[in-house]
Design an enzyme around this catalytic site. Structure first.
Site: not given
Length: 415
Positions: A14, A93, A122, A178
């Protein structure tokens, strides 16, 4: 005006395609990679980014600040989302976003970009952090741009684009899920996991041994806490007693013990911030052990009412704001400032056992905190507490219940 963009880059399909796409849109791209403890060939990813056309690829080691600034405070307040999820992705994050903004500033980028999907948490976590840290930053989110997502409607479209542009990919077969990995955990979602009734295949799990295949002999170790923070882990390796004291080493050692004993797997359906339910599978080995040991020690050394207030207010709200991406907010600063006040007495050690997917507490002790009194609790001696005093306590406590019972009886209702 600068045309530089700082892209959060993983080296995967990606973000490799997004890197090339941004270059084709006329941007100069600085690739940014965060080392938060994932198993990754960072140098190979750097060379790949440069080959695709990035003007620079900067890799930043964030492991220590990830452990000390995010994981340890989460342990200190027993952070957990919806009673099951230990926030492994959410915890990483803030440090990633902060480092990306720092790189963007240093490189003179007018915008930052990421490869988050338009349906997940996210995108919210990263972008709220970006705007808090640099209010005038521009964000390029390709997966929310109709031009991009109408062109690339799935993995096959990305693979075709990669082949057309000469972007090297490690595989042309789609993974049925994923993954996102860091020092605290690995997450699995999407693909075959989108059916919540599909059992995860055995070979999906990356970090932990299958509990059924874990060693038949239990592994014992001791975790020491000071003011709610893990400061030492004593264990045995190869017949030799060893001690980890560095913060990252403590975390890595807890990870290693938990991983080889199959601890930390969960499979849940959770509520995303944007309102969509999501099925996720998570491996959180070391953090599971450290948090569980902390919870246990608090039972010995933490005042009942302080614990209740912390559990009802700090724990639930701190966990929720971490999950929702509100780390760089005034409410997080307020809540986090209250954690140390609740942890002043959380000093001691917990003797632990890891065995076939289970974390077991063998005992706990504290040399300094004496809220627990064996003589008061004992059934075998009177001690300083006279059992006769309980009669008055029960009498007073029963006043309102007697009145309630009388009212129900007058109304002809059953309790």
């Amino acid at each position: 005006m600068s045309k530089k963009v700082c892209l959060a880059y993983s080296g995967g399909l990606d973000t490799s395609c997004i890197l090339k796409y941004l270059i084709e849109q006329g941007y100069e791209v600085v690739a940014f990679m965060a080392d938060v403890g994932q198993e990754e060939d960072f140098e190979a990813a750097r060379q790949k980014a440069l080959k695709i056309g990035a003007v620079k690829c900067e890799i930043v080691d964030l492991r220590r600040e990830f452990v000390e600034e995010l994981c340890f405070p989460a342990i200190a307040c027993n952070a957990i989302y919806e009673n099951v999820y230990l926030l492994g992705t959410s915890l990483a994050r803030p440090v990633i976003a902060r480092a990306q903004i720092n790189v963007a500033k240093r490189e003179g980028c007018f915008a930052v970009s990421h490869g988050c999907t338009g349906k997940g948490n996210d995108q919210v976590r990263f972008e709220l952090a970006f705007y808090a840290l640099q209010p005038d930053i521009k964000v390029i989110a390709p997966w929310r741009d109709p031009v991009f997502y109408n062109r690339f409607q799935g993995r096959n479209d990305l693979l075709a684009y990669a082949a057309e542009k000469g972007i090297p990919v490690t595989s042309t077969k789609s993974k049925p899920w994923s993954m996102d990995e860091n020092l605290a955990h690995c997450s699995y979602e999407a693909g075959i996991l989108e059916d919540p009734n599909t059992t995860p295949p055995t070979d999906m799990w990356k970090l932990t041994v299958d509990p059924l295949a874990a060693p038949d002999k239990p592994e014992d170790f001791t975790i020491h806490f000071e003011k709610g923070t893990p400061v030492k882990l004593e264990y045995t390796e190869g017949g030799n007693k060893k001690v980890a004291t560095d913060s990252v080493d403590v975390f890595l050692t807890a990870n290693a013990i938990a991983r080889r004993n199959g601890i930390g797997r969960i499979d849940i359906v959770e509520n995303r911030f944007i309102g969509i339910k999501s099925r996720g599978c998570y491996e959180t080995p070391g953090l599971t052990c450290l948090r569980a040991a902390h919870v246990d020690l608090e039972g010995l050394v933490l005042d009942r009412e302080v614990r209740a207030l912390r559990d009802q207010f700090v724990t639930v709200n701190y966990s929720k704001l971490l999950y929702n991406g509100l780390y760089f907010s005034p409410e997080r600063e307020f809540l986090e400032a209250s954690i140390p006040a609740s942890q002043k007495s959380v000093n001691g050690q917990v003797r632990c056992r890891a065995y076939k997917g289970n974390f077991i507490v063998l005992g706990r002790s504290s040399e300094t905190e004496k809220l627990y009194d064996m003589t008061e609790s004992s059934m075998d001696e009177i001690g300083d507490f006279s059992p006769a005093e309980t009669t008055g306590f029960i009498t007073v406590s029963a006043i309102r219940l007697k009145k309630y019972g009388e009212m129900k009886a007058r109304a002809g209702e059953q309790m």
